[in-house]
Design an enzyme around this catalytic site. Structure first.
Site, PDB file in Angstrom:
ATOM      1  N   ASN A   1      75.521 -32.169  76.844  1.00 31.47           N
ATOM      2  CA  ASN A   1      74.311 -32.521  76.080  1.00 31.47           C
ATOM      3  C   ASN A   1      74.762 -32.992  74.708  1.00 31.47           C
ATOM      4  O   ASN A   1      75.867 -32.668  74.278  1.00 31.47           O
ATOM      5  CB  ASN A   1      73.421 -31.272  75.912  1.00 31.47           C
ATOM      6  CG  ASN A   1      74.183 -30.129  75.238  1.00 31.47           C
ATOM      7  OD1 ASN A   1      74.973 -29.436  75.889  1.00 31.47           O
ATOM      8  ND2 ASN A   1      73.980 -29.947  73.953  1.00 31.47           N
TER       9      ASN A   1
ATOM     10  N   HIS B   1      82.534 -14.268  77.374  1.00 29.14           N
ATOM     11  CA  HIS B   1      82.201 -14.870  76.080  1.00 29.14           C
ATOM     12  C   HIS B   1      81.971 -13.772  75.056  1.00 29.14           C
ATOM     13  O   HIS B   1      81.486 -12.683  75.395  1.00 29.14           O
ATOM     14  CB  HIS B   1      80.908 -15.681  76.193  1.00 29.14           C
ATOM     15  CG  HIS B   1      80.941 -16.745  77.243  1.00 29.14           C
ATOM     16  ND1 HIS B   1      80.677 -16.482  78.570  1.00 29.14           N
ATOM     17  CD2 HIS B   1      81.211 -18.074  77.160  1.00 29.14           C
ATOM     18  CE1 HIS B   1      80.785 -17.609  79.257  1.00 29.14           C
ATOM     19  NE2 HIS B   1      81.112 -18.593  78.439  1.00 29.14           N
TER      20      HIS B   1
ATOM     21  N   ALA C   1      81.788 -26.334  79.051  1.00 24.24           N
ATOM     22  CA  ALA C   1      80.653 -27.195  78.780  1.00 24.24           C
ATOM     23  C   ALA C   1      80.490 -27.189  77.264  1.00 24.24           C
ATOM     24  O   ALA C   1      80.621 -26.144  76.630  1.00 24.24           O
ATOM     25  CB  ALA C   1      79.413 -26.632  79.449  1.00 24.24           C
TER      26      ALA C   1
ATOM     27  N   TYR D   1      79.643 -13.811  72.974  1.00 20.24           N
ATOM     28  CA  TYR D   1      78.195 -13.567  72.850  1.00 20.24           C
ATOM     29  C   TYR D   1      77.671 -12.580  73.886  1.00 20.24           C
ATOM     30  O   TYR D   1      76.567 -12.062  73.753  1.00 20.24           O
ATOM     31  CB  TYR D   1      77.388 -14.875  72.891  1.00 20.24           C
ATOM     32  CG  TYR D   1      77.452 -15.659  74.177  1.00 20.24           C
ATOM     33  CD1 TYR D   1      76.849 -15.198  75.345  1.00 20.24           C
ATOM     34  CD2 TYR D   1      78.112 -16.888  74.233  1.00 20.24           C
ATOM     35  CE1 TYR D   1      76.915 -15.918  76.523  1.00 20.24           C
ATOM     36  CE2 TYR D   1      78.184 -17.621  75.407  1.00 20.24           C
ATOM     37  CZ  TYR D   1      77.586 -17.122  76.549  1.00 20.24           C
ATOM     38  OH  TYR D   1      77.657 -17.831  77.710  1.00 20.24           O
ATOM     39  N   GLU D   2      78.466 -12.313  74.911  1.00 25.02           N
ATOM     40  CA  GLU D   2      78.050 -11.288  75.874  1.00 25.02           C
ATOM     41  C   GLU D   2      78.251  -9.884  75.320  1.00 25.02           C
ATOM     42  O   GLU D   2      77.839  -8.904  75.933  1.00 25.02           O
ATOM     43  CB  GLU D   2      78.844 -11.436  77.176  1.00 25.02           C
ATOM     44  CG  GLU D   2      78.524 -12.708  77.941  1.00 25.02           C
ATOM     45  CD  GLU D   2      79.428 -12.884  79.147  1.00 25.02           C
ATOM     46  OE1 GLU D   2      79.132 -12.297  80.186  1.00 25.02           O
ATOM     47  OE2 GLU D   2      80.434 -13.612  79.042  1.00 25.02           O
TER      48      GLU D   2
ATOM     49  N   MET E   1      80.844 -22.395  72.920  1.00 21.85           N
ATOM     50  CA  MET E   1      80.854 -20.944  72.644  1.00 21.85           C
ATOM     51  C   MET E   1      81.962 -20.216  73.399  1.00 21.85           C
ATOM     52  O   MET E   1      81.846 -19.024  73.656  1.00 21.85           O
ATOM     53  CB  MET E   1      79.498 -20.346  73.035  1.00 21.85           C
ATOM     54  CG  MET E   1      78.294 -21.058  72.442  1.00 21.85           C
ATOM     55  SD  MET E   1      76.763 -20.405  73.146  1.00 21.85           S
ATOM     56  CE  MET E   1      75.567 -21.612  72.544  1.00 21.85           C
ATOM     57  N   SER E   2      83.014 -20.938  73.738  1.00 24.19           N
ATOM     58  CA  SER E   2      84.070 -20.293  74.538  1.00 24.19           C
ATOM     59  C   SER E   2      85.439 -20.834  74.146  1.00 24.19           C
ATOM     60  O   SER E   2      85.607 -21.384  73.063  1.00 24.19           O
ATOM     61  CB  SER E   2      83.811 -20.567  76.026  1.00 24.19           C
ATOM     62  OG  SER E   2      83.987 -21.933  76.325  1.00 24.19           O
TER      63      SER E   2
ATOM     64  N   HIS F   1      77.886 -18.496  86.015  1.00 26.09           N
ATOM     65  CA  HIS F   1      79.264 -17.997  85.989  1.00 26.09           C
ATOM     66  C   HIS F   1      79.439 -16.957  87.081  1.00 26.09           C
ATOM     67  O   HIS F   1      78.889 -15.866  87.003  1.00 26.09           O
ATOM     68  CB  HIS F   1      79.574 -17.321  84.648  1.00 26.09           C
ATOM     69  CG  HIS F   1      79.761 -18.281  83.522  1.00 26.09           C
ATOM     70  ND1 HIS F   1      80.984 -18.811  83.210  1.00 26.09           N
ATOM     71  CD2 HIS F   1      78.891 -18.801  82.651  1.00 26.09           C
ATOM     72  CE1 HIS F   1      80.842 -19.624  82.172  1.00 26.09           C
ATOM     73  NE2 HIS F   1      79.578 -19.632  81.811  1.00 26.09           N
TER      74      HIS F   1
ATOM     75  N   SER G   1      80.921 -23.295  82.395  1.00 21.09           N
ATOM     76  CA  SER G   1      79.557 -23.262  82.962  1.00 21.09           C
ATOM     77  C   SER G   1      79.298 -24.450  83.870  1.00 21.09           C
ATOM     78  O   SER G   1      79.493 -25.598  83.464  1.00 21.09           O
ATOM     79  CB  SER G   1      78.498 -23.344  81.857  1.00 21.09           C
ATOM     80  OG  SER G   1      78.646 -22.310  80.954  1.00 21.09           O
TER      81      SER G   1
ATOM     82  N   HIS H   1      69.783 -24.620  78.559  1.00 15.17           N
ATOM     83  CA  HIS H   1      70.843 -24.310  79.507  1.00 15.17           C
ATOM     84  C   HIS H   1      70.659 -25.112  80.795  1.00 15.17           C
ATOM     85  O   HIS H   1      71.636 -25.474  81.454  1.00 15.17           O
ATOM     86  CB  HIS H   1      70.856 -22.796  79.785  1.00 15.17           C
ATOM     87  CG  HIS H   1      72.023 -22.336  80.598  1.00 15.17           C
ATOM     88  ND1 HIS H   1      73.337 -22.544  80.207  1.00 15.17           N
ATOM     89  CD2 HIS H   1      72.092 -21.669  81.781  1.00 15.17           C
ATOM     90  CE1 HIS H   1      74.160 -22.031  81.127  1.00 15.17           C
ATOM     91  NE2 HIS H   1      73.429 -21.494  82.081  1.00 15.17           N
TER      92      HIS H   1
HETATM   93  N1  HPA Z   1      76.294 -25.982  71.646  1.00 14.87           N
HETATM   94  C1  HPA Z   1      77.061 -24.905  71.914  1.00 14.87           C
HETATM   95  N2  HPA Z   1      77.532 -24.655  73.127  1.00 14.87           N
HETATM   96  C2  HPA Z   1      77.224 -25.511  74.118  1.00 14.87           C
HETATM   97  C3  HPA Z   1      76.425 -26.642  73.902  1.00 14.87           C
HETATM   98  C4  HPA Z   1      75.931 -26.884  72.584  1.00 14.87           C
HETATM   99  O1  HPA Z   1      75.230 -27.862  72.311  1.00 14.87           O
HETATM  100  N3  HPA Z   1      76.316 -27.271  75.107  1.00 14.87           N
HETATM  101  C5  HPA Z   1      77.020 -26.547  75.999  1.00 14.87           C
HETATM  102  N4  HPA Z   1      77.584 -25.473  75.407  1.00 14.87           N
END
Ligand code: HPA
Length: 272
Positions: free
Chosen positions: A235, A83, A113, A85-86, A211-212, A61, A30, A247
């Site tokens: 983050n 992903h 990310a 989650y998609e 998440m990837s 993306h 991302s 996001h």
């Molecule tokens: N958690 C999960 N996935 C992420 C995060 C997070 O804090 N930051 C970027 N992708």
């Protein structure tokens, strides 16, 4: 049609579009699409044109496969990944890896990310992935094993190549970029984690969460590719700072560090 026949059709389509076969594969996380600027002599193929290729649905993306050279090395880059989650299953998420392998890719560089779980980290840090913890409880290898792809029980004790990690550390110090190294925990998402989940992950030995990446790396190791993974800590994970996660923050941080990320990746590939 068997999964292998689907891979073959995708491979044949791509082969006709590109001037040469790639040796290095890259997946951009991302907000890290800027890495595409490292590539010269680029041929772009939209995912939607490729037989059996899924299409990514997330903001930030793109859905493009780029073939070109980076530091003179023949590379194939996925700008936009898939992903769980998609709603895709793990086999679908890993499909492009199998296509890369079929096209001749030997080395895979994955980026993502991620949230910082290690409290010594800060947003904007780059982290080499030393190892992962698969808390998605999904695998692209579920189902009958096609030995065309790899063995039934692949070894994961060197999922992220020590040789490539050493090379990446050298590249980072030459560029004057601080590079952390840690364990990536993969969660399904798409909601960010709770503070209690982040404390659990820290107890389990995770330094970052995302998440990837894990489905792709499992498929890559199954296929015998050598893997290097880099997380951009966009983050701090939930509950560490007194602020909500968004996001937007993920995308802003990725934007802020894109220059160092680009220099690092360039330098690494120059050494591969
Ligand atoms: N958690 C999960 N996935 C992420 C995060 C997070 O804090 N930051 C970027 N992708």
């Amino acid at each position: 049609m068997t999964p292998n026949e689907q891979v073959e059709q995708a491979k044949q389509f791509i082969e006709e579009e590109i001037p040469y076969m790639p040796e290095i594969g890259l997946i951009l996380g991302s907000g890290l699409g800027v890495l595409a600027n490292a590539m010269e002599d680029v041929t772009v193929i939209h995912y939607s044109e490729i037989p059996h290729f899924p299409v990514s649905t997330v903001e930030g993306h793109a859905g493009e496969l780029l073939v070109g050279t980076i530091q003179g090395r023949r590379a194939m880059m996925m700008k936009g990944r898939f992903h769980l989650y998609e709603g895709y299953d793990a086999q679908t998420v890993a499909f492009p890896i199998r296509v890369m392998k079929a096209l001749g890719v030997k080395t895979l560089l994955v980026t993502n990310a991620a949230g910082g779980v290690n409290t010594g980290y800060a947003a904007g840090d780059l982290m080499l992935i030393r190892d992962h913890i698969n808390l998605m409880y999904r695998s692209p290898l579920i189902g009958p094993n096609d030995t065309v792809f790899g063995v039934r029980f692949p070894d994961m004790s060197q999922a992220y190549s020590e040789r490539l990690r050493e090379l990446a550390h050298t590249a980072a110090s030459e560029e004057g970029i601080a590079l952390r190294e840690g364990v990536y925990a993969a969660m399904l998402g798409p909601s960010y984690e709770t503070p209690a989940e982040i404390r659990m992950l820290r107890t389990l030995g995770a330094d970052a969460v995302g998440m990837s990446t894990v489905p792709e790396v499992v498929a890559a190791r199954h296929a015998g590719l050598e893997v290097l993974g880099i997380s951009c800590i966009t983050n701090m994970a939930a509950g560490i700072l007194d602020q909500p996660l968004s996001h937007d923050e993920v995308m802003e941080t990725a934007e802020r560090v894109k220059e160092s990320f680009l220099n690092l990746v360039n330098r690494i590939i120059g050494k591969m």
